[in-house]
Every structure is written in C-alpha cells, then in structure tokens.
Design an enzyme around this catalytic site. Structure first.
Site, mmCIF file in Angstrom:
data_model
loop_
_atom_site.group_PDB
_atom_site.id
_atom_site.type_symbol
_atom_site.label_atom_id
_atom_site.label_comp_id
_atom_site.label_asym_id
_atom_site.label_seq_id
_atom_site.Cartn_x
_atom_site.Cartn_y
_atom_site.Cartn_z
ATOM 1 N N SER A 8 0.870 -1.177 0.000
ATOM 2 C CA SER A 8 0.000 0.000 0.000
ATOM 3 C C SER A 8 0.906 1.225 0.000
ATOM 4 O O SER A 8 1.863 1.286 0.776
ATOM 5 C CB SER A 8 -0.866 0.010 1.257
ATOM 6 O OG SER A 8 -1.263 1.350 1.548
ATOM 7 N N HIS A 33 -1.132 -1.321 -4.344
ATOM 8 C CA HIS A 33 -2.426 -1.189 -3.677
ATOM 9 C C HIS A 33 -2.667 0.292 -3.419
ATOM 10 O O HIS A 33 -1.944 0.917 -2.649
ATOM 11 C CB HIS A 33 -2.376 -1.982 -2.375
ATOM 12 C CG HIS A 33 -3.622 -1.970 -1.559
ATOM 13 N ND1 HIS A 33 -4.680 -2.823 -1.784
ATOM 14 C CD2 HIS A 33 -3.987 -1.206 -0.498
ATOM 15 C CE1 HIS A 33 -5.627 -2.587 -0.891
ATOM 16 N NE2 HIS A 33 -5.236 -1.609 -0.099
ATOM 17 N N ASP A 35 -4.979 3.138 -1.999
ATOM 18 C CA ASP A 35 -6.063 3.358 -1.038
ATOM 19 C C ASP A 35 -6.804 4.655 -1.340
ATOM 20 O O ASP A 35 -6.275 5.741 -1.089
ATOM 21 C CB ASP A 35 -5.513 3.401 0.390
ATOM 22 C CG ASP A 35 -5.061 2.029 0.862
ATOM 23 O OD1 ASP A 35 -3.884 1.905 1.276
ATOM 24 O OD2 ASP A 35 -5.875 1.103 0.808
ATOM 25 N N MET A 37 -9.763 7.033 -0.445
ATOM 26 C CA MET A 37 -10.656 7.330 0.681
ATOM 27 C C MET A 37 -11.387 8.652 0.421
ATOM 28 O O MET A 37 -10.758 9.613 -0.002
ATOM 29 C CB MET A 37 -9.854 7.431 1.977
ATOM 30 C CG MET A 37 -9.055 6.177 2.296
ATOM 31 S SD MET A 37 -8.120 6.349 3.821
ATOM 32 C CE MET A 37 -7.180 4.823 3.828
ATOM 33 N N HIS A 67 -8.279 0.242 -3.888
ATOM 34 C CA HIS A 67 -9.062 -0.159 -2.710
ATOM 35 C C HIS A 67 -9.986 1.004 -2.403
ATOM 36 O O HIS A 67 -9.564 2.016 -1.854
ATOM 37 C CB HIS A 67 -8.120 -0.455 -1.535
ATOM 38 C CG HIS A 67 -8.833 -0.836 -0.275
ATOM 39 N ND1 HIS A 67 -8.198 -0.860 0.955
ATOM 40 C CD2 HIS A 67 -10.130 -1.176 -0.035
ATOM 41 C CE1 HIS A 67 -9.089 -1.198 1.888
ATOM 42 N NE2 HIS A 67 -10.253 -1.398 1.315
ATOM 43 N N MET A 69 -12.422 2.862 -0.548
ATOM 44 C CA MET A 69 -13.080 3.119 0.746
ATOM 45 C C MET A 69 -13.931 4.371 0.585
ATOM 46 O O MET A 69 -13.609 5.441 1.107
ATOM 47 C CB MET A 69 -12.007 3.254 1.836
ATOM 48 C CG MET A 69 -11.356 1.923 2.162
ATOM 49 S SD MET A 69 -9.770 2.086 3.008
ATOM 50 C CE MET A 69 -8.694 2.383 1.595
ATOM 51 N N MET A 138 -10.448 -7.157 5.814
ATOM 52 C CA MET A 138 -9.688 -6.107 6.477
ATOM 53 C C MET A 138 -9.175 -6.614 7.827
ATOM 54 O O MET A 138 -9.937 -7.199 8.605
ATOM 55 C CB MET A 138 -10.526 -4.848 6.692
ATOM 56 C CG MET A 138 -10.848 -4.094 5.435
ATOM 57 S SD MET A 138 -9.400 -3.537 4.501
ATOM 58 C CE MET A 138 -8.566 -2.486 5.664
ATOM 59 N N ASP A 172 -5.475 -6.986 4.508
ATOM 60 C CA ASP A 172 -5.001 -5.608 4.419
ATOM 61 C C ASP A 172 -5.108 -4.931 5.771
ATOM 62 O O ASP A 172 -6.194 -4.834 6.326
ATOM 63 C CB ASP A 172 -5.857 -4.853 3.390
ATOM 64 C CG ASP A 172 -5.454 -3.408 3.203
ATOM 65 O OD1 ASP A 172 -6.257 -2.645 2.652
ATOM 66 O OD2 ASP A 172 -4.325 -3.049 3.610
HETATM 67 C C1 DX5 Z 1 -6.145 1.105 5.597
HETATM 68 C C2 DX5 Z 1 -5.700 0.752 4.220
HETATM 69 C C3 DX5 Z 1 -4.479 -0.136 4.182
HETATM 70 C C4 DX5 Z 1 -3.254 0.465 4.856
HETATM 71 C C5 DX5 Z 1 -2.202 -0.594 5.032
HETATM 72 O O1 DX5 Z 1 -7.438 1.569 5.574
HETATM 73 O O2 DX5 Z 1 -6.730 0.131 3.489
HETATM 74 O O3 DX5 Z 1 -4.180 -0.503 2.847
HETATM 75 O O4 DX5 Z 1 -2.758 1.518 4.120
HETATM 76 O O5 DX5 Z 1 -1.103 -0.069 5.694
HETATM 77 P P1 DX5 Z 1 -0.437 -0.819 6.946
HETATM 78 O O6 DX5 Z 1 0.139 -2.095 6.373
HETATM 79 O O7 DX5 Z 1 0.611 0.125 7.412
HETATM 80 O O8 DX5 Z 1 -1.506 -1.095 7.933
HETATM 81 ZN ZN ZN Z 2 -6.089 -0.786 1.605
#
Ligand code: DX5
Ligand code: ZN
Length: 218
Positions: A8, A33, A35, A37, A67, A69, A138, A172
């Site tokens: 990520s 990956h 993220d 948000m 991903h 969110m 998750m 994740d």
């Molecule tokens: C959290 C994300 C993850 C996160 C993972 O909501 O979806 O992908 O960035 O990072 P680590 O491995 O540091 O928890």
């Molecule tokens: Zn993620």
C-alpha cells in the site's frame, strides 16, 4: 494458492508518488495497492482517479488495485477504469446492489474485489464470492496505515478458504513479516503491506522477508 504481494502506498511520500511506486515495483512487488478514501466512508481523505491516471502514465506496466473506501463505489467505476486500474475492490458495506456493481466493473474491463470491514461477518459476503475475483478481509478498521494487526480476523479467512479453495483472499492492515505466517496458515494468498514496506530502509529485503515467511508457513 499463488502468493501475490501488493504494498500500500498510503504512507509513502505522496509528494513523490511515481518514484516511490517505481521503487516498490523494482523491489519485487507484484502489484500496487492504491487506497482511495472519500472522507465519508472512512474518516480520512486520500486521492482519486486524476492522481491514478498520472501515476499510470509513469508506471505503465504495474498491476494497480484500487481499494475503494468510498460511500458510492458505483460512481467511480468508469473514471478508475479510464485511469488504468486493473482491480476495483469496493466495500460490501458501501452499496446495496452488489450484482449490478460487479457487472458494471466487469463491463468497464476491471477485475472485481469485494472487501469487508472487521465488524462485518464473513457470512455476509459468501453469496457473492462466485461473482468476484477476490475477497478482501480487512485486518484493521479502514482509514489509516500503521495500525495494529487484528489477529481475530483469521477465522473469517479460514472459513472462506474452507468454502472456496480457489478464490483469491486478500488481507489488508497491519501485515508484516511477524504476522504474515498466520495469514498464510488461515488461507490468505494476496497480501497488502503498507508500513512494513514503505517504512523499511531496505524495500527489496522487506518484500523478500514477507515472501519467505509466507512460503515457510504454508
Ligand atoms: C487502511 C488501508 C491499508 C493500509 C495498510 O485503511 O486500506 O491498505 O494503508 O497499511 P499498513 O500495512 O501500514 O496497515
Ligand atoms: Zn487498503
């Protein structure tokens, strides 16, 4: 089960994203990956398809997983496909019409991932597993990198793997070389690791360490 490791980039230097991503791919990662948000589905705001599109021009060959969110995942399917995303992983909790969304993602030419948050029972996703390419379990409450790994999510993976021997199961959140072994034993084969890679001085070593621990455990 084929192992796939996708760091990520959430906690990498976002002002230098393309270079960071290239370094991660050169360090032995299988995919990136991303993220996404929206500050609504989760209490954090990151980036959207305009950033992904720019990244794709600099990193033409890497596999991109978005991903998502976000509260309205159907809204971003086409923009993310146009931006060059390969796998669109949305959250079961964010939509009411899973079948329609899966169809929309497939028609846009992307693979489909369905994710569940820690408080969502695995039974809620079972009926959709045959429709998608990957199920994301998750192992932290989504929203931030660097959180503590939730070991108590392993039974969900065990159950899923017992019912679906061939589906890709992704973990994740808080994954590192310390706990990847229990993810492997439970049946996870797609591994997202953020801080464990982006925070490592030696990224090739960090990714190799994850791979070795996974292989040792299965
Ligand atoms: C959290 C994300 C993850 C996160 C993972 O909501 O979806 O992908 O960035 O990072 P680590 O491995 O540091 O928890
Ligand atoms: Zn993620």
């Amino acid at each position: 089960m084929k192992l796939s490791i996708g760091p990520s980039i959430l906690n990498s230097d976002l002002s230098n994203l393309a270079q960071e991503c290239q370094e991660i791919m050169d360090s032995g990662a299988d995919f990136l990956h991303l993220d996404v948000m929206d500050g609504h589905f989760v209490p954090n705001l990151t980036f959207g398809h305009p950033v992904v599109k720019c990244l794709r021009t600099k990193i033409p060959d890497a596999m991109f997983e978005a991903h998502m969110m976000v509260s309205h995942p159907e809204k971003w399917v086409q923009p993310m496909a146009d931006a060059g995303v390969n796998r669109y992983t949305f959250h079961l909790e964010a939509t009411n019409d899973i079948e329609a969304l899966v169809r929309k993602i497939q028609e846009a030419g992307m693979k489909v991932g369905i994710g569940i948050k820690p408080n969502t029972p695995v039974d809620d996703v079972i009926q959709y597993v045959d429709l998608c390419d990957l199920v994301l379990i998750m192992t932290v409450e989504p929203g931030f990198g660097g959180q503590k790994f939730m070991q108590n999510m392993m039974p969900k993976i065990k159950f899923l793997r017992s019912q679906f021997p061939n589906v890709d199961i992704e973990v994740d959140g808080g994954v590192s070389h310390i706990n990847i072994g229990c993810c492997a034993q439970a049946g996870a084969n797609v591994i997202v690791a953020g801080t464990a890679v982006t925070g490592a001085k030696n990224k090739p070593e960090a990714i190799k360490g994850l791979r070795d621990e996974w292989n040792k455990a299965i």
